[in-house]
Motif scaffolding. Sequence first.
Motif, PDB file in Angstrom:
ATOM      1  N   PHE A 328       0.185   5.537  -6.349  1.00 11.45           N
ATOM      2  CA  PHE A 328      -0.768   4.706  -6.916  1.00 11.45           C
ATOM      3  C   PHE A 328      -1.282   3.768  -5.384  1.00 11.45           C
ATOM      4  O   PHE A 328      -2.660   3.511  -5.332  1.00 11.45           O
ATOM      5  CB  PHE A 328      -0.216   3.635  -7.746  1.00 11.45           C
ATOM      6  N   LEU A 329      -0.368   3.502  -4.643  1.00 10.35           N
ATOM      7  CA  LEU A 329      -0.727   2.504  -3.398  1.00 10.35           C
ATOM      8  C   LEU A 329      -1.857   3.506  -2.433  1.00 10.35           C
ATOM      9  O   LEU A 329      -2.422   2.837  -2.105  1.00 10.35           O
ATOM     10  CB  LEU A 329       0.324   2.062  -2.515  1.00 10.35           C
ATOM     11  N   THR A 330      -1.305   4.788  -2.410  1.00 12.53           N
ATOM     12  CA  THR A 330      -2.095   5.848  -1.451  1.00 12.53           C
ATOM     13  C   THR A 330      -3.424   5.839  -2.251  1.00 12.53           C
ATOM     14  O   THR A 330      -4.477   5.945  -1.551  1.00 12.53           O
ATOM     15  CB  THR A 330      -1.421   6.917  -1.544  1.00 12.53           C
ATOM     16  N   PHE A 331      -3.564   6.114  -3.361  1.00 18.84           N
ATOM     17  CA  PHE A 331      -4.815   6.169  -3.909  1.00 18.84           C
ATOM     18  C   PHE A 331      -5.822   4.846  -3.960  1.00 18.84           C
ATOM     19  O   PHE A 331      -6.966   4.960  -3.830  1.00 18.84           O
ATOM     20  CB  PHE A 331      -4.772   6.448  -5.540  1.00 18.84           C
ATOM     21  N   VAL A 332      -5.004   3.871  -3.989  1.00 20.61           N
ATOM     22  CA  VAL A 332      -5.638   2.457  -4.016  1.00 20.61           C
ATOM     23  C   VAL A 332      -6.374   2.562  -2.593  1.00 20.61           C
ATOM     24  O   VAL A 332      -7.388   2.075  -2.555  1.00 20.61           O
ATOM     25  CB  VAL A 332      -5.009   1.173  -4.085  1.00 20.61           C
ATOM     26  N   GLY A 333      -5.389   2.789  -1.390  1.00 20.54           N
ATOM     27  CA  GLY A 333      -6.157   2.725  -0.152  1.00 20.54           C
ATOM     28  C   GLY A 333      -7.481   3.693   0.140  1.00 20.54           C
ATOM     29  O   GLY A 333      -8.338   3.386   0.658  1.00 20.54           O
ATOM     30  N   GLN A 334      -7.290   4.857  -0.633  1.00 21.89           N
ATOM     31  CA  GLN A 334      -8.323   5.820  -0.445  1.00 21.89           C
ATOM     32  C   GLN A 334      -9.607   5.438  -1.232  1.00 21.89           C
ATOM     33  O   GLN A 334     -10.712   5.432  -0.535  1.00 21.89           O
ATOM     34  CB  GLN A 334      -7.950   7.260  -0.999  1.00 21.89           C
TER      35      GLN A 334
END
Length: 447
Positions: A328-334
């Motif tokens: 989720f944190l990865t997708f938020v950054g993207q």
Amino acid sequence: MTEAGPILFVDDEEPLRIAAQQTLELADLGCLCFDRAASALDHLTPDFPGIVVSDIRMPGMDGTALLRAALQKDPEVPVILVTGHGDLELAVSMMREGAYDFIEKPYAPERLVDAVRRALAMRRLTIENRQLRSQVAPLIGSKDGLRGFSREMETVRKQITAVAASDADVLIVGDTGTGKGLAAQALHAASARADRPFVAINCAALPADMIESELFGHEAGAFAGATRARAGKFEHARRGTVFLDEIDSLPLALQAKLLHAVETRSINRLGSHDRIDLDVRFIAASKSDLEAAAAQGTFRGDLLYRLNVVTIRMPPLAARREDIPMLFLTFVGQMADRYGQPVPQVPGAVLDAIAARNWPGNARELRNAAERYVLGLPDGSEQVIAAPGTLSERVAEHERALVAASLAANAGRLKDTYEALGISRKALYEKMQRYGLDRESFVEPDT
């Protein structure tokens, strides 16, 4: 067993070194003490798991020079500076140069332990992120749907590595959004065919009256409207990889022709009897149970057994719950990057709620939720909680989320949890008490 570290503590005054070492060791924190900065610097490498605590005023290389030298070795290593009353202005300027924190003499032991623990938590996050990138990048580059520390994803990556070295056909099965297409791309990228075409075909999206022409190509005059010859997708993939997504959508008549192509590695264009040899690898994917479909007569059993030389099963997010916060944190950054917005902080309570959901749409649904979060449009499942403002609070929220995720992954088993986190039993108890985590909340029924 120490909680983390080691901590490189540098001070030219022996009584202060002894006192600091005792304080840190009583707090279950490993410590190496030095009277010269250069000696501590020799221990620093990019994968050094600990932090640096250094006095500013020392003979020879002082704390400011040590800070600069340490950041040259690793720009993300936390360095805490210990200052005298007259050095406050210097300490503030060192914060602008990259120091993690500073402590003013005389300091209470609790102040030192608190600063060190926060810095170590930040260092652990940094090291974990680097390890993740190093594990995943050789196979999938930025294919974030395949990231994860879970045993399930480790198994998938090992299978991809092993199968990529061969030329065997592969069947990838899994629910919608589990990353079947990403796994196919990773397999191609890790194979000897990586520099050749990767032709992805969504069988469900092909018009029924054009499927055969799209796959096998046609000669001029083969049917009404065929004014010139055209190569099909299989020909375009020569010496590369053909990825047949949703293969269960193919009509039975086309399944027979596909079986012939897979078995003989050759095709005939529509309207031609000339054989065209194929040098391709076939990867097929399905979200449905093909064995059940074969038993019901809606999918050819001989095609199934020809394609599934190797079967890779993509786990749903519910089966690898410990990966959800990181994804989720990865997708938020993207998504923040896509919309040109600053990356928002995600409080630990939100990550806990997200990790507790089953996500039937898997990584695709999770990515959509991250997009809504970045846009400020929660759907009710991601509670918007004001992000804490200080660095220590943000690190604490991340640490709480990591501990909660590990407890969930290990069904509340404390020994498995503190070993997985690399901390002592005492440290785990302290963190659970500090963050209000109850073991019983993570115990599965009948566990």
